[in-house]
Enzyme design. Structure first.
Site, PDB file in Angstrom:
ATOM      1  N   ILE A   1       0.829  -1.204   0.000  1.00  0.00           N
ATOM      2  CA  ILE A   1       0.000   0.000   0.000  1.00  0.00           C
ATOM      3  C   ILE A   1       0.863   1.254   0.000  1.00  0.00           C
ATOM      4  O   ILE A   1       0.585   2.214  -0.725  1.00  0.00           O
ATOM      5  CB  ILE A   1      -0.928   0.001   1.229  1.00  0.00           C
TER       6      ILE A   1
ATOM      7  N   TYR B   1      -1.434  -8.214  17.484  1.00  0.00           N
ATOM      8  CA  TYR B   1      -1.655  -7.348  16.317  1.00  0.00           C
ATOM      9  C   TYR B   1      -2.884  -6.465  16.540  1.00  0.00           C
ATOM     10  O   TYR B   1      -2.850  -5.254  16.280  1.00  0.00           O
ATOM     11  CB  TYR B   1      -1.846  -8.196  15.065  1.00  0.00           C
TER      12      TYR B   1
ATOM     13  N   LYS C   1      -3.177  -2.252  16.639  1.00  0.00           N
ATOM     14  CA  LYS C   1      -4.030  -1.489  15.738  1.00  0.00           C
ATOM     15  C   LYS C   1      -5.081  -0.677  16.498  1.00  0.00           C
ATOM     16  O   LYS C   1      -5.447   0.427  16.088  1.00  0.00           O
ATOM     17  CB  LYS C   1      -4.687  -2.426  14.720  1.00  0.00           C
TER      18      LYS C   1
ATOM     19  N   THR D   1      -1.522  -8.025   0.282  1.00  0.00           N
ATOM     20  CA  THR D   1      -0.129  -7.582   0.385  1.00  0.00           C
ATOM     21  C   THR D   1       0.722  -8.681   1.023  1.00  0.00           C
ATOM     22  O   THR D   1       0.214  -9.720   1.450  1.00  0.00           O
ATOM     23  CB  THR D   1      -0.004  -6.313   1.241  1.00  0.00           C
TER      24      THR D   1
END
Length: 353
Positions: free
Chosen positions: A77, A231, A235, A268
Site C-alpha cells: 500500500i 496485532y 491497531k 499484500t
C-alpha cells in the site's frame, strides 16, 4: 456466496492447523477464538469493500510545495501511496530500512510516466527508538515544515520477538515507533498547518482493532503470546492515539488534525506468513483489494478537502465510519496516551527529547 465459502474454508483449515500444532489446550482454544473473530470481522469488512467499491476513489489535486513523510512505502500500500503523492507534485520523504530500494522508486516512477514530485530517503527502523530519533533529526535538518505524516509501516503476526528496546515487535513497530515519530515531528507539523489548510497525521490501522484490547498489565504478552491478539492491540492503540492526538491539537488551538485509516482487506505481503496463505492461497487475489485500491483511503485522509477541520475520524473506502466503541473511549485514549509517554520517558508531548 464466494465470501461465505471462503470463510468456511479458512475456519476449517485453520482449526485443523491449530490442533495439529500440539500446543497446550488453553493456548489452542485462545488462538482458535481469535481466528474465528478475525474471520468474522474480515468477512464483514470484505463485504463492505465490495458494497463501497464505487466510492473508494479520490480526485488527485496538485499540491506543489507540500511535504509528506511516510514510514515504509517500498512495497504494498505504501508504494502506491507514494506514487499518488508524486502525481500531486508533493515532496515525499521516505523512512525505510532499505535505503537503496527506496531511492530506486523515483527512477521507477519516472519510467512509469510520473514526472512530478520528488523523493528523499532516509534510514529508519520504526521498531527501534534510537532509529526513529535519528530519522526525525534528518528530516528536521532539511525541512522546517511537514504537511503530511503518514504512519504506514507495519508488521502482522509472526513469532514472538522483542525489539531492541524490549517491546513486543508488533506493538513497537505498528504503534510505539509512530507515537514517538509524531511527537518528534510535531513542531514541523504545527508550522505547516494553517487555519485554511491543516497539517495532517494519517495512521494506517486495520479492522483488526475491533477485536483488540490494551493489556496494560502485560503489554508485551510475555505470559501468553497470540500473534493475532498482539496485532489487534497494536491497531487499536493506533486509533486510540489518533483520536486523543486530534483532541489534544484542538485544545491547544493548533492547526493539525489526525485520521485513522482502514485501507481495506488488501492482498499484500503482510499475509504471507498467515494460515490464510497456507490453506487458501487463491483467496486473497480473488477477493481482496489490490494495493492501489488500498491506497485510495490513505490518500483521501491526506488530501480530501471535505475533511478539512474534521480530524479524529476513522476512514474506510474514502468514507468516514465509526470505529469500535473501545476505540472511541475517551478515558481509554487518555490512559494509553499517558502510559505510552511513560514508556518512552516523555515528560511533555512535542517537547524536544
Amino acid at each position: 456466496m464466494i465470501i461465505a465459502i471462503g470463510f468456511l474454508v479458512i475456519v476449517c483449515a485453520t482449526t485443523i492447523a491449530i490442533i495439529r500444532s500440539k500446543k497446550p489446550l488453553k493456548l489452542i482454544i485462545s488462538e482458535a477464538k481469535y481466528e474465528l473473530l478475525y474471520n468474522a470481522v474480515g468477512s464483514r469488512y470484505l463485504m463492505q469493500d465490495f458494497l463501497m467499491r464505487k466510492q473508494n476513489k479520490i480526485d488527485l489535486q496538485v499540491k506543489s510545495g507540500k511535504t509528506a513523510v511516510i514510514t515504509g512505502g517500498t512495497r504494498g500500500i505504501g508504494l502506491e501511496v507514494i506514487k499518488f503523492l508524486l502525481k500531486c507534485d508533493i515532496n515525499v520523504i521516505i523512512g525505510c530500512r532499505n535505503v537503496q530500494q527506496g531511492e530506486s522508486l523515483l527512477s521507477k516512477s519516472r519510467d512509469e510516466g510520473i514526472k512530478t514530485g520528488n523523493i528523499e530517503v532516509y534510514q529508519l527502523d520504526i521498531s527501534v527508538l534510537e532509529s526513529v530519533k535519528k530519522f526525525a533529526a534528518e528530516v528536521k535538518k532539511k525541512h522546517s515544515e511537514v504537511d503530511y505524516l503518514i504512519n504506514n509501516a507495519g508488521i502482522m503476526f509472526g513469532p514472538y520477538v522483542e525489539s531492541r528496546d524490549g517491546f513486543e515487535s508488533q506493538f513497537s513497530t505498528n504503534y510505539l515507533g509512530h507515537f514517538l515519530l509524531t511527537h518528534l515531528l510535531l513542531p514541523e507539523l504545527k508550522k505547516a498547518g494553517t487555519d485554511k489548510s491543516q497539517a495532517r497525521v494519517v495512521n494506517v490501522s486495520s479492522c483488526a482493532h475491533v477485536v483488540g484490547k490494551i493489556n496494560f498489565e502485560d503489554i508485551n504478552f510475555r505470559k501468553q503470546y497470540i500473534p493475532a491478539e498482539a496485532y489487534a492491540q497494536s491497531k487499536l492503540a493506533q486509533i486510540l492515539f489518533s483520536n486523543y492526538f486530534n483532541d489534544l491539537m484542538i485544545k491547544e488551538s493548533e492547526h493539525v488534525q489526525s485520521h485513522a485509516v482502514h485501507p481495506g482487506v488488501v492482498n499484500t505481503d503482510l499475509f504471507n506468513d498467515t494460515n490464510l496463505k497456507t490453506v487458501a492461497p487463491w483467496l486473497p487475489s480473488l477477493l481482496f483489494k489490490t494495493p492501489e485500491q488500498g491506497a485510495y483511503p490513505v490518500i483521501y485522509a491526506c488530501l480530501c478537502p471535505d475533511l478539512e477541520g474534521k480530524g479524529g475520524t476513522y476512514i474506510h473506502n474514502c468514507a468516514t465510519i465509526s470505529p469500535s466503541d473501545r476505540a472511541s473511549d475517551a478515558e481509554l485514549q487518555e490512559k494509553l496516551f499517558n502510559f505510552t509517554k511513560n514508556l518512552l520517558e516523555i515528560e511533555k508531548f512535542s517537547a524536544t527529547l
